[in-house]
Every structure is written in C-alpha cells, then in structure tokens.
Design a protein around this motif. Structure first.
Motif, PDB file in Angstrom:
ATOM      1  N   UNK A 116     -87.328   2.499 -15.837  1.00  0.00           N
ATOM      2  CA  UNK A 116     -87.618   1.066 -15.936  1.00  0.00           C
ATOM      3  C   UNK A 116     -86.368   0.240 -15.641  1.00  0.00           C
ATOM      4  N   UNK A 117     -85.243   0.659 -16.210  1.00  0.00           N
ATOM      5  CA  UNK A 117     -84.002  -0.105 -16.024  1.00  0.00           C
ATOM      6  C   UNK A 117     -83.528  -0.074 -14.577  1.00  0.00           C
ATOM      7  N   UNK A 118     -83.812   1.022 -13.897  1.00  0.00           N
ATOM      8  CA  UNK A 118     -83.423   1.127 -12.486  1.00  0.00           C
ATOM      9  C   UNK A 118     -84.293   0.228 -11.616  1.00  0.00           C
ATOM     10  N   UNK A 119     -85.598   0.221 -11.890  1.00  0.00           N
ATOM     11  CA  UNK A 119     -86.528  -0.557 -11.077  1.00  0.00           C
ATOM     12  C   UNK A 119     -86.544  -2.035 -11.452  1.00  0.00           C
ATOM     13  N   UNK A 120     -86.271  -2.332 -12.733  1.00  0.00           N
ATOM     14  CA  UNK A 120     -86.314  -3.716 -13.208  1.00  0.00           C
ATOM     15  C   UNK A 120     -85.036  -4.006 -14.006  1.00  0.00           C
ATOM     16  N   UNK A 121     -83.925  -4.166 -13.328  1.00  0.00           N
ATOM     17  CA  UNK A 121     -82.625  -4.278 -13.996  1.00  0.00           C
ATOM     18  C   UNK A 121     -82.458  -5.498 -14.893  1.00  0.00           C
ATOM     19  N   UNK A 122     -83.241  -6.535 -14.675  1.00  0.00           N
ATOM     20  CA  UNK A 122     -83.110  -7.747 -15.486  1.00  0.00           C
ATOM     21  C   UNK A 122     -84.048  -7.753 -16.696  1.00  0.00           C
ATOM     22  N   UNK A 123     -84.928  -6.784 -16.765  1.00  0.00           N
ATOM     23  CA  UNK A 123     -85.872  -6.726 -17.882  1.00  0.00           C
ATOM     24  C   UNK A 123     -85.135  -6.382 -19.183  1.00  0.00           C
ATOM     25  N   UNK A 124     -85.327  -7.181 -20.190  1.00  0.00           N
ATOM     26  CA  UNK A 124     -84.663  -6.966 -21.466  1.00  0.00           C
ATOM     27  C   UNK A 124     -85.476  -6.017 -22.340  1.00  0.00           C
ATOM     28  N   UNK A 125     -84.883  -4.881 -22.667  1.00  0.00           N
ATOM     29  CA  UNK A 125     -85.528  -3.901 -23.550  1.00  0.00           C
ATOM     30  C   UNK A 125     -84.856  -3.997 -24.912  1.00  0.00           C
ATOM     31  N   UNK A 126     -85.599  -4.478 -25.889  1.00  0.00           N
ATOM     32  CA  UNK A 126     -85.004  -4.720 -27.203  1.00  0.00           C
ATOM     33  C   UNK A 126     -84.877  -3.448 -28.031  1.00  0.00           C
ATOM     34  N   UNK A 127     -85.649  -2.416 -27.675  1.00  0.00           N
ATOM     35  CA  UNK A 127     -85.571  -1.164 -28.404  1.00  0.00           C
ATOM     36  C   UNK A 127     -86.628  -0.192 -27.931  1.00  0.00           C
ATOM     37  N   UNK A 128     -86.485   1.061 -28.342  1.00  0.00           N
ATOM     38  CA  UNK A 128     -87.511   2.060 -28.024  1.00  0.00           C
ATOM     39  C   UNK A 128     -87.431   3.196 -29.036  1.00  0.00           C
TER      40      UNK A 128
END
Length: 240
Positions: A116-128
């Motif tokens: 996800x981070x590679x394809x959508x670098x600006x997407x903020x992931x708050x946790x997993x």
C-alpha cells in the motif's frame, strides 16, 4: 434479516456510494457474496446492525437482477472495487484523513502495508494489527488502541461473521469514523497489490481464479454455483 430488507439495504448502499459512504461518519459497512450468504442468514440480527451492505460477486449481482429486477454493481473492498476509490481519496496532499488496518496474519499484514505504501505513498496509515486475538482481553485492547488513534477509516479483514461482529462492537465502544470489512483482502494483497490479473477482473472470473490458487475452494465454489442459487431463489420466492 428478511430478504426484502436485505435487497433494500443493498440497493440503498449502492446508490449512496461513494459520496455518502465515505463522508458520513459513524457508519459501518460489509459485503455479502454467494459464499457468505448462508452465514448472513444464520446471523441475521448481527447483519441488521450494519448501516450498509455491498455485493461481492457477479453471481449474486446476476440473481438480484433475475429475481428482483435490480441492477446492482459489484462493490467489494478490494483492488477491483472500493479499495481503489478509498486509497485514491487518501493518497492526496490535501487529505487529512487516515486509515487503520486490522486482519490477516502479522507477516501477511506487514507485506500488504508495504504494498500500500509503495502504491499510495501519500496515504496516511495510522496503525495496523493482525486479526488474531489470544483472548477477549487482547481484543478489547485492540479496540481501545483504535479508539485512541481515532482513524478516519478502519478496514477489518477477519472473515465472516467475526469481522462484522468486530465493527459492530467497535462502534458500540465509541468509534465514530467509517469502518469496512474486507474479507481476505489483506491476505491477498500480501502477494501483490493487484491479486487478480487484469483479464480475470475484466471477464469476472475471480471465483474461478481463486479455485486454482487457493486451498479449500472446491467447497466454496459448490456453495457459489449450486447452494447459493437454490437458497436465494427459495428465499426470494417465499418472501416476495
């Protein structure tokens, strides 16, 4: 949930997607497909607490059209459906929204997060967090962690009905964002972000593709192609 209420909820969910779906806070959504239909029938009260239901699977779309005259699009939370729309919304410099993922095994989840981070670098992931809990106490701690982080969106992939029960309990605990269940999405994207080849998506052969790539799919395909049409037709005829 009576089938007429199910059809009405499915139709309304499709009509409100994506503007109302992504923007109205405090809502929880899931998907129903030919395989999970029998699970929904056994957990009617649980599914009634969901604000919306989307159709995952062209087989169910076809039967809704044949028996109910409804043209309902396939809208599953995957890279052939809702996930793309949500991720593109979040992948913007102007976006202040973020997302929390829960599901799959830890190593699978971490692999998916990298995708996800590679394809959508600006997407903020708050946790997993992986979707396996040792006990109810650990489950409660995860819910508390989500409430503390207060993400805009929560994506839950635990399989039915565990994932539906989790989003219901999450809202009861005080979560006021938007939560989606995603089935095996977080497991599938651990291999590659686009799990299905383009030609499979184009020809709507996802169920057959999974048959040759995943274990236990013969039983699943039986439910999709035989058990579901019979059950859905009987329910429709008896409740119309």
């Amino acid at each position: 949930m009576p089938i007429k209420d199910l059809v009405a909820k499915i139709e309304q969910s499709a009509a409100e997607y994506p503007l109302v779906t992504f923007s109205t806070k405090g809502k929880i959504y899931s998907c129903v497909n030919p395989y999970s239909y029998h699970i929904m029938r056994k957990n009617s009260a649980l599914y009634s607490e969901l604000d919306g239901l989307f159709v995952d699977g062209m087989t169910m779309c076809w039967w809704l059209r044949i028996l109910w005259g409804k043209r309902i699009p396939r809208l599953s939370f995957d890279m052939a459906g809702m996930a793309v729309d949500l991720f593109e919304r979040l992948n913007s410099e102007a976006s202040e929204e973020n997302v929390y993922f829960i599901g799959a095994k830890q190593e699978e989840l971490e692999a998916s997060i990298r995708q996800f981070r590679k394809a959508y670098p600006l997407m903020r992931i708050s946790g997993y967090r992986n979707g396996y809990f040792a006990d109810n106490e650990e489950r409660s701690r995860v819910i508390e962690d989500i409430l503390k982080r207060n993400p805009t969106f929560v994506i839950v992939g635990m399989g039915s009905p565990l994932q539906e029960r989790f989003v219901v309990d999450l809202r009861k605990a005080g979560y006021r964002g938007v939560a989606f269940t995603c089935g095996g999405f977080l497991h599938q994207t651990s291999r590659r972000i686009n799990y299905y080849p383009q030609w499979v998506d184009k020809m709507n052969l996802r169920a057959f593709y999974r048959l040759t790539h995943e274990k236990g799919m013969v039983k699943r395909l039986w439910k999709v192609l035989v058990a579901f049409p019979v059950q859905f037709a009987c329910d429709s005829i008896l409740n119309k």
